[in-house]
Design a protein around this motif. Structure first.
Motif, PDB file in Angstrom:
ATOM      1  N   ALA A 170     -72.206   2.633  -7.214  1.00 53.13           N
ATOM      2  CA  ALA A 170     -72.494   1.272  -7.665  1.00 53.13           C
ATOM      3  C   ALA A 170     -72.137   0.215  -6.628  1.00 53.13           C
ATOM      4  O   ALA A 170     -71.091   0.282  -5.971  1.00 53.13           O
ATOM      5  CB  ALA A 170     -71.772   0.984  -8.975  1.00 53.13           C
ATOM      6  N   ASP A 171     -73.014  -0.764  -6.505  1.00 48.44           N
ATOM      7  CA  ASP A 171     -72.713  -1.970  -5.726  1.00 48.44           C
ATOM      8  C   ASP A 171     -71.989  -2.994  -6.599  1.00 48.44           C
ATOM      9  O   ASP A 171     -71.223  -3.821  -6.097  1.00 48.44           O
ATOM     10  CB  ASP A 171     -74.009  -2.587  -5.207  1.00 48.44           C
ATOM     11  N   TYR A 172     -72.278  -2.933  -7.908  1.00 43.84           N
ATOM     12  CA  TYR A 172     -71.666  -3.820  -8.902  1.00 43.84           C
ATOM     13  C   TYR A 172     -71.209  -2.941 -10.063  1.00 43.84           C
ATOM     14  O   TYR A 172     -71.901  -1.992 -10.439  1.00 43.84           O
ATOM     15  CB  TYR A 172     -72.662  -4.846  -9.439  1.00 43.84           C
ATOM     16  N   ILE A 173     -70.069  -3.277 -10.665  1.00 40.39           N
ATOM     17  CA  ILE A 173     -69.586  -2.566 -11.847  1.00 40.39           C
ATOM     18  C   ILE A 173     -69.178  -3.590 -12.890  1.00 40.39           C
ATOM     19  O   ILE A 173     -68.507  -4.585 -12.582  1.00 40.39           O
ATOM     20  CB  ILE A 173     -68.387  -1.650 -11.522  1.00 40.39           C
ATOM     21  N   THR A 174     -69.593  -3.358 -14.131  1.00 40.59           N
ATOM     22  CA  THR A 174     -69.146  -4.195 -15.250  1.00 40.59           C
ATOM     23  C   THR A 174     -68.661  -3.291 -16.373  1.00 40.59           C
ATOM     24  O   THR A 174     -69.278  -2.253 -16.651  1.00 40.59           O
ATOM     25  CB  THR A 174     -70.271  -5.124 -15.740  1.00 40.59           C
ATOM     26  N   VAL A 175     -67.542  -3.647 -16.994  1.00 45.15           N
ATOM     27  CA  VAL A 175     -66.954  -2.787 -18.022  1.00 45.15           C
ATOM     28  C   VAL A 175     -67.163  -3.404 -19.406  1.00 45.15           C
ATOM     29  O   VAL A 175     -67.011  -4.613 -19.600  1.00 45.15           O
ATOM     30  CB  VAL A 175     -65.457  -2.522 -17.770  1.00 45.15           C
ATOM     31  N   HIS A 176     -67.508  -2.554 -20.359  1.00 40.79           N
ATOM     32  CA  HIS A 176     -67.749  -3.000 -21.740  1.00 40.79           C
ATOM     33  C   HIS A 176     -67.229  -1.974 -22.739  1.00 40.79           C
ATOM     34  O   HIS A 176     -67.916  -1.593 -23.684  1.00 40.79           O
ATOM     35  CB  HIS A 176     -69.239  -3.270 -21.950  1.00 40.79           C
ATOM     36  N   MET A 177     -66.006  -1.526 -22.514  1.00 39.90           N
ATOM     37  CA  MET A 177     -65.337  -0.575 -23.393  1.00 39.90           C
ATOM     38  C   MET A 177     -64.296  -1.309 -24.248  1.00 39.90           C
ATOM     39  O   MET A 177     -63.759  -2.329 -23.822  1.00 39.90           O
ATOM     40  CB  MET A 177     -64.618   0.493 -22.570  1.00 39.90           C
ATOM     41  N   PRO A 178     -63.979  -0.774 -25.418  1.00 42.36           N
ATOM     42  CA  PRO A 178     -62.806  -1.297 -26.133  1.00 42.36           C
ATOM     43  C   PRO A 178     -61.548  -0.840 -25.403  1.00 42.36           C
ATOM     44  O   PRO A 178     -61.585   0.141 -24.640  1.00 42.36           O
ATOM     45  CB  PRO A 178     -62.912  -0.629 -27.519  1.00 42.36           C
ATOM     46  N   LEU A 179     -60.447  -1.529 -25.605  1.00 48.65           N
ATOM     47  CA  LEU A 179     -59.185  -1.121 -24.994  1.00 48.65           C
ATOM     48  C   LEU A 179     -58.513  -0.101 -25.903  1.00 48.65           C
ATOM     49  O   LEU A 179     -58.061  -0.428 -27.004  1.00 48.65           O
ATOM     50  CB  LEU A 179     -58.267  -2.326 -24.778  1.00 48.65           C
ATOM     51  N   THR A 180     -58.470   1.150 -25.470  1.00 51.97           N
ATOM     52  CA  THR A 180     -57.837   2.233 -26.224  1.00 51.97           C
ATOM     53  C   THR A 180     -56.902   2.983 -25.283  1.00 51.97           C
ATOM     54  O   THR A 180     -56.803   2.669 -24.092  1.00 51.97           O
ATOM     55  CB  THR A 180     -58.888   3.206 -26.795  1.00 51.97           C
ATOM     56  N   GLU A 181     -56.238   4.007 -25.821  1.00 49.58           N
ATOM     57  CA  GLU A 181     -55.379   4.838 -24.975  1.00 49.58           C
ATOM     58  C   GLU A 181     -56.182   5.464 -23.839  1.00 49.58           C
ATOM     59  O   GLU A 181     -55.686   5.632 -22.725  1.00 49.58           O
ATOM     60  CB  GLU A 181     -54.736   5.948 -25.818  1.00 49.58           C
ATOM     61  N   ASP A 182     -57.428   5.813 -24.121  1.00 52.36           N
ATOM     62  CA  ASP A 182     -58.257   6.488 -23.123  1.00 52.36           C
ATOM     63  C   ASP A 182     -58.830   5.531 -22.073  1.00 52.36           C
ATOM     64  O   ASP A 182     -59.147   5.953 -20.966  1.00 52.36           O
ATOM     65  CB  ASP A 182     -59.410   7.227 -23.804  1.00 52.36           C
ATOM     66  N   THR A 183     -58.998   4.253 -22.430  1.00 47.82           N
ATOM     67  CA  THR A 183     -59.638   3.325 -21.496  1.00 47.82           C
ATOM     68  C   THR A 183     -58.658   2.424 -20.766  1.00 47.82           C
ATOM     69  O   THR A 183     -59.049   1.757 -19.806  1.00 47.82           O
ATOM     70  CB  THR A 183     -60.674   2.438 -22.217  1.00 47.82           C
ATOM     71  N   LYS A 184     -57.395   2.385 -21.196  1.00 49.73           N
ATOM     72  CA  LYS A 184     -56.429   1.530 -20.499  1.00 49.73           C
ATOM     73  C   LYS A 184     -56.291   2.003 -19.050  1.00 49.73           C
ATOM     74  O   LYS A 184     -56.098   3.179 -18.765  1.00 49.73           O
ATOM     75  CB  LYS A 184     -55.070   1.557 -21.183  1.00 49.73           C
ATOM     76  N   TYR A 185     -56.402   1.052 -18.117  1.00 50.61           N
ATOM     77  CA  TYR A 185     -56.336   1.330 -16.675  1.00 50.61           C
ATOM     78  C   TYR A 185     -57.367   2.377 -16.251  1.00 50.61           C
ATOM     79  O   TYR A 185     -57.114   3.183 -15.348  1.00 50.61           O
ATOM     80  CB  TYR A 185     -54.927   1.764 -16.267  1.00 50.61           C
ATOM     81  N   MET A 186     -58.522   2.349 -16.905  1.00 47.26           N
ATOM     82  CA  MET A 186     -59.610   3.246 -16.510  1.00 47.26           C
ATOM     83  C   MET A 186     -59.979   3.019 -15.046  1.00 47.26           C
ATOM     84  O   MET A 186     -60.316   3.941 -14.304  1.00 47.26           O
ATOM     85  CB  MET A 186     -60.823   3.007 -17.408  1.00 47.26           C
ATOM     86  N   ILE A 187     -59.928   1.741 -14.622  1.00 47.97           N
ATOM     87  CA  ILE A 187     -60.175   1.398 -13.222  1.00 47.97           C
ATOM     88  C   ILE A 187     -58.829   1.079 -12.588  1.00 47.97           C
ATOM     89  O   ILE A 187     -58.294  -0.020 -12.745  1.00 47.97           O
ATOM     90  CB  ILE A 187     -61.147   0.203 -13.095  1.00 47.97           C
ATOM     91  N   ASP A 188     -58.273   2.074 -11.877  1.00 44.09           N
ATOM     92  CA  ASP A 188     -56.956   1.904 -11.256  1.00 44.09           C
ATOM     93  C   ASP A 188     -57.045   2.181  -9.752  1.00 44.09           C
ATOM     94  O   ASP A 188     -58.147   2.189  -9.182  1.00 44.09           O
ATOM     95  CB  ASP A 188     -55.933   2.824 -11.929  1.00 44.09           C
ATOM     96  N   GLU A 189     -55.904   2.405  -9.128  1.00 45.91           N
ATOM     97  CA  GLU A 189     -55.895   2.634  -7.678  1.00 45.91           C
ATOM     98  C   GLU A 189     -56.783   3.819  -7.289  1.00 45.91           C
ATOM     99  O   GLU A 189     -57.550   3.753  -6.311  1.00 45.91           O
ATOM    100  CB  GLU A 189     -54.464   2.886  -7.184  1.00 45.91           C
TER     101      GLU A 189
END
Length: 529
Positions: free
Chosen positions: A195-214
């Motif tokens: 991706a050149d661009y990324i947009t996130v549209h997930m609910p905040l859950t245990e599985d999605t917290k910090y989905m995009i990290d280091e």
């Protein structure tokens, strides 16, 4: 009947409650918590947005209260559990801000491509510096949409209109649904890499917290542009700051943050390639009018004994039916969440079968409760009894309901099977036992078990070798995890066995890794009911 409008909603919504529905309306915007406690003593409904907190204390101070309506999506400012205990309906308006949030997201995407806010600020400072604000085009670039629900789908449509290639990551989205939306299904790693661009549209859950990290940023293209108008915490802010500093991320746009309001000393505030907005997703005149009118209509329906819509804590049925169906709703929700946690992410069919006394009941609410249970860890706060079927449809999952007259060996039984696109089946069955209707799980993946449907379950599939019970018990004991109940099942001696252990507390990550590392273990899942 009296209604407290604690936060400012659309005047048309207030007018509807007062004139068309005929209720006494108290408008008390910006009241202190102490004032709210005083005002709720004789009200039958409360309408809020995000400012006023409807706490357990507020609910206890409102003996006549029947409904709390939130003009918006989230219900973070309402103690839903306490409301449920007191029989208070909690409702929201999940669809009202879809277009507003999608358009804000795309505004951020455009500002990430062309630094318009920065150029505008420069002009107001008396400068004329064309070279400093060069941008890039969206045309023929790749947009990765993480989460293809209502808002993600609307963003995808707009991106396609700009000539972008759209990759979509949603582990619960069926291929047929993606094809209909003309997007390409991709893994999260695919999106990070392409991706050149990324947009996130997930609910905040245990599985999605910090989905995009280091680690996620390490996989991305240099010069990525990333945006979040969903929930703070999906993108790890400290990791984003470092990625911006290193040049891995060329631009970012954020409307939501891990802590709100955003700290004054946040490094994000001083970064020239970041556009920040103060949680404006639903802040359009049209969205606010829409949710204000919608919540007013929903409140009026409840108080007049009509249909309950968009309830987050109960199905759309009357009080008499609730007393009969309550235990079945609870069992159904637990079976739904159990089977979701032991099955793969992508499924094609959810099949529900009823036997015995349930066949004679109106099972529609139970079916919705099962779907809601299945979606609970996927869709977060947005899922309720009303929208669960549409969320399943949006994921491309077919729901089948069967009422069987065959002998099942129980007075009443319900089974939840999920079928994957390649035909594999994962299942759970449950029944009610005793005068109070105690929910029991009696079968998992075609293995007979018997365990109380409550709390946390450690579900194990293992080779049937001596010493497994003792080994598991030793590991859990060492981890200070108390075993409340245990059920063992096997088809043939020396074959494959099942062990379901109900525990008082969740085993640590280290304990779970130790269990999974045992040579005899084929599958180990911790399931939270």
């Amino acid at each position: 009947m009296k209604i407290l409008v604690a936060d400012k909603i659309s005047p048309k919504g207030v007018e509807y409650l007062r004139k068309q529905a005929g209720f006494e309306v108290i408008e008390a915007y910006g009241s202190s918590p102490e004032k709210v406690l005083e005002l709720v003593k004789d009200v039958h409904a409360i309408a809020v947005r995000s400012e006023t907190k409807i706490t357990k204390q507020v609910l206890e101070a409102a003996p006549l209260l029947k409904v709390v309506g939130r003009a918006g999506v989230g219900v973070d400012n309402v103690d839903v559990e306490a409301a449920t205990e007191r029989g208070v309906v909690v409702m929201n308006t999940p669809a009202g801000n879809t277009i507003a949030t999608a358009e804000l997201t795309f505004t951020h995407i455009l500002c990430g491509a062309r630094p318009v806010p920065q150029a505008a600020a420069s002009m107001k400072n008396g400068e004329w510096n064309r070279k400093a604000f060069s941008g890039i085009e969206l045309f023929r670039k790749t947009l990765g949409v993480i989460g293809l629900g209502r808002i993600g789908g609307e963003v995808a449509k707009r991106a396609q209109a700009f000539g972008m290639r759209v990759l979509a990551y949603d582990p619960y989205l069926a291929p047929s649904r993606a094809k209909a939306m003309q997007v390409e299904i991709a893994t999260l790693d695919d999106i990070l890499a392409q991706a050149d661009y990324i947009t996130v549209h997930m609910p905040l859950t245990e599985d999605t917290k910090y989905m995009i990290d280091e680690a996620a940023f390490e996989k991305c293209k240099k010069g990525l542009r990333i945006f979040n108008c969903a929930r703070g915490g999906i993108i790890k802010e400290s990791a984003l700051v470092e990625a911006l500093k290193s040049g891995k991320v060329a631009a970012a746009g954020l409307d939501v943050f891990e802590g709100e309001p955003l700290a004054k000393d946040s490094p994000l505030r001083s970064m020239p390639n970041v556009v920040l907005t103060p949680h404006l997703g639903a802040s359009t005149a049209e969205a606010q009018e829409s949710v204000g009118i919608e919540i007013a209509e929903q409140i009026a329906d409840v108080l007049k004994g009509g249909v309950i819509r968009n309830a987050v804590n109960m199905p759309s049925i009357d009080e008499a039916a609730i007393k009969i169906l309550g235990p079945y709703l609870d069992l159904g929700a637990k079976l739904g969440t159990l089977v979701q946690q032991i099955s793969p992410q992508q499924i094609s069919t959810l099949r529900i079968t009823y036997w015995g006394k349930i066949v004679d009941l109106d099972a529609n609410a139970i079916t919705r409760s099962i779907q809601r249970g299945y979606l609970r860890r996927i869709s977060g706060e947005q899922v309720n009894f009303v929208n669960a079927p549409s969320l399943m449809q949006r994921l491309g999952v077919q729901v089948e309901t069967i009422k069987s007259n065959n002998d099942c060996g129980y007075t009443e039984l319900m089974a939840v099977d999920v079928i994957t696109p390649d035909g594999k089946i994962y299942s759970a069955q449950g029944t009610l036992i005793g005068k109070g209707g105690q929910p029991r799980i009696v079968n998992i993946n075609s293995r007979e078990v018997e365990v109380l449907a409550e709390g946390g379950l450690l579900v194990l599939e293992n080779s049937d070798v001596p010493g497994m019970v003792g080994t598991i018990g030793t590991i859990l004991g060492k981890d200070k995890v108390n075993i409340a109940d245990m059920s063992l099942s096997r088809l043939t001696p020396g074959g494959t066995a099942y062990m379901v252990v109900r525990v008082d507390t969740e085993p640590s990550e280290a304990a779970r890794k130790e269990i999974k590392a045992l040579p005899a273990i084929k599958m180990a899942k911790f399931v939270q009911l």
